[in-house]
Write an enzyme that holds these catalytic residues in place. Structure first.
Site, short mmCIF file in Angstrom:
data_model
loop_
_atom_site.label_atom_id
_atom_site.label_comp_id
_atom_site.label_asym_id
_atom_site.label_seq_id
_atom_site.Cartn_x
_atom_site.Cartn_y
_atom_site.Cartn_z
N LYS A 253 -6.12 2.96 -4.36
CA LYS A 253 -6.76 3.96 -3.71
C LYS A 253 -6.61 5.26 -4.34
O LYS A 253 -5.81 5.59 -4.67
CB LYS A 253 -6.09 4.56 -2.51
CG LYS A 253 -6.00 3.45 -1.13
CD LYS A 253 -5.09 3.89 0.14
CE LYS A 253 -5.52 2.93 1.17
NZ LYS A 253 -4.38 3.08 2.18
N LYS B 154 -11.70 -3.55 0.32
CA LYS B 154 -11.40 -2.89 1.75
C LYS B 154 -12.27 -1.65 2.13
O LYS B 154 -12.22 -0.55 1.52
CB LYS B 154 -9.96 -2.63 1.99
CG LYS B 154 -8.79 -3.62 2.25
CD LYS B 154 -7.41 -2.90 2.59
CE LYS B 154 -7.53 -2.39 3.97
NZ LYS B 154 -6.24 -2.02 4.16
N ASP C 4 0.85 -1.24 0.03
CA ASP C 4 0.03 0.06 -0.10
C ASP C 4 0.99 1.35 0.03
O ASP C 4 1.31 2.02 -1.05
CB ASP C 4 -0.79 -0.08 1.27
CG ASP C 4 -1.96 1.10 1.58
OD1 ASP C 4 -1.84 2.26 0.37
OD2 ASP C 4 -2.29 1.19 2.51
#
Ligand code: PGA
Ligand code: ZN
Length: 428
Positions: free
Chosen positions: A346, A397, A321
């Site tokens: 993201k 998520k 990430d």
């Protein structure tokens, strides 16, 4: 000549789930369509993420206001995008990227993210399709059957997301056995979450079921491993088989428990080096059916990432990430060096939908696991679910199956599942 033109962009400051300011953008088109989207905000951020623009005016929201980003949308971005074809996402995003700097700080990645998504929503409505279908078309170049991600539900919160004192930031359950049905997976996740609540309240006390930023419980346990053990008990008590029906995952977010002055990680009241931390993970993986480990080491410790991928990568997905920050060149480098075998995507980490899609595409090209993710500071916008289905992410998520800003994504996922099973188009 296209009629799908942007007439106006209008932005405003709203609050996110932590009560901090974030930005909401409205796109108003020539044809009268009005679409709204907002940007989430992280707390445990990678240092190479695209940058949010915050006012720094300590008289408002302790400096966290976003009025400058709002103004950028209302003036500069609006001027750049007026009369542009919002159904051409590549062009819209390219204009913002080219007028911005590499960190997106000129406009603010919070501003560009919200504009980018609001345009995609307007485009979907113009095409009379759903956002997930529109994103799928962008991703595949053509219409594609939807593919549903496994929900990665974060049911115990540690790290920067709670006061539990746990070093590891997220302890997740992945209901995998009924993976074909989103509804069933979410039901399983919800049952396990509630069962875990009962266990924590009974074995510890009621304050153990207070929740953290992502809706997971925040018990003070003293040892991180206990979180995995309580979750395993909850899964079994619900009658599910660990390893078959449900597997576990962790987002260690290890940068947040790395002590740079000592060059060691601080966990369970001990300082450990990366070798010892690796051994710790190896032990947990076998004992608790852990299939996902995200950010096991701090973001500059690439060698340790390579080692854990080599050691555990065949049985557990090693997900990056903070080290990849949804940046396609960093992912390309990660593929070349075998730094991981999965990635978190993201949109606000890179600042536009086009770039996030590109990052996912690169990761898929080497068969990496691709996980679409929310941020710890969220809004009630549910575009993440459409994004995850649109890019055919392996996982999503969205936090615990609790709190409004989390469940709106899971609820939208169930809605998309139902919509995709219906032959008729809602809009026709
Ligand atoms: P953030 O963290 O949204 O607080 O940055 C989430 C994560 O590390 O996955
Ligand atoms: Zn993470």
């Amino acid at each position: 000549m296209t009629t799908a033109k942007i007439k106006l962009l209008r932005a405003r400051e709203i609050l996110d789930s932590r009560g901090n300011p974030t930005i909401e953008v409205e796109v108003i088109t020539e044809s009268g369509i009005r679409s709204v989207a907002s940007s989430p905000s992280g707390a445990s951020t990678g240092k190479n993420e695209a940058r949010e623009l915050r006012d720094g005016d300590n008289k408002r929201f302790f400096g966290k206001g976003v009025l400058r980003a709002v103004d950028n949308v209302n003036t500069k971005i609006s001027a750049l995008l007026r009369d542009r074809d919002y159904t051409n996402q590549d062009e819209i995003d390219k204009i913002m990227i080219e007028a911005s700097d590499s960190e997106k700080l000129r406009f603010g990645a919070n501003a560009t993210t919200a504009v980018s998504i609001a345009c995609a929503k307007a485009a979907a409505r113009t095409k009379k399709i759903h956002l997930y279908q529109h994103i799928s078309e962008m991703f595949n170049g053509t219409e594609h059957a939807p593919s549903f991600p496994i929900p990665f539900m974060n049911i115990i919160n540690g790290g920067k997301h709670s006061g539990s004192g746990l070093a590891i930031q997220e302890f997740m359950i992945l209901p995998v056995s009924l993976g074909k049905s989103v509804k069933e997976s979410i039901r399983m996740g919800s049952e396990i979450y509630h069962q875990l609540g009962n266990i924590l309240a009974t074995k510890i006390n009621k304050s153990a079921i207070n929740v953290g930023d992502e809706g997971g419980f925040a018990p003070v346990l003293g040892h991180d491993e206990l979180a995995l053990s309580h979750i395993s008990d909850a899964i079994m008590k619900c009658g599910y088989n660990i390893g078959k029906d449900v597997v576990l995952g962790m987002d260690c977010a290890a940068s947040s428990f790395f002590d740079s002055s000592k060059g060691k990680y601080s966990i369970d009241n001990k300082l450990v080096n990366s070798e010892e931390l690796l051994n710790y993970y190896c032990r947990l993986v076998d004992k608790y059916h852990i299939k996902i480990i995200e950010d096991p080491f701090q973001e500059d410790d690439i060698e340790s990432f390579i080692r854990i991928t080599e050691e555990l990568g065949k049985k557990t997905s090693i997900i990056g990430d903070d080290i990849f920050v949804t940046n396609h060149s960093r992912i390309t480098e990660g593929i070349r060096r075998h730094t991981a075998n999965g990635v978190i995507i993201k949109v606000n980490q890179i600042g536009t939908l086009t770039e996030a899609i590109e990052a996912a595409r690169v990761a898929f090209s080497d068969s990496w696991n691709v996980i679409a993710s929310h941020r710890s500071g969220e809004t009630n916008d549910d575009w993440l679910a459409d994004f995850a289905v649109g890019i055919a992410a392996n996982g999503i998520k969205a936090g615990a199956p609790a709190r409004g800003e989390r469940i709106t994504k899971y609820n939208r996922l169930m809605q998309i599942e139902e919509l995709s099973q219906m032959s008729s188009n809602l809009f026709s």
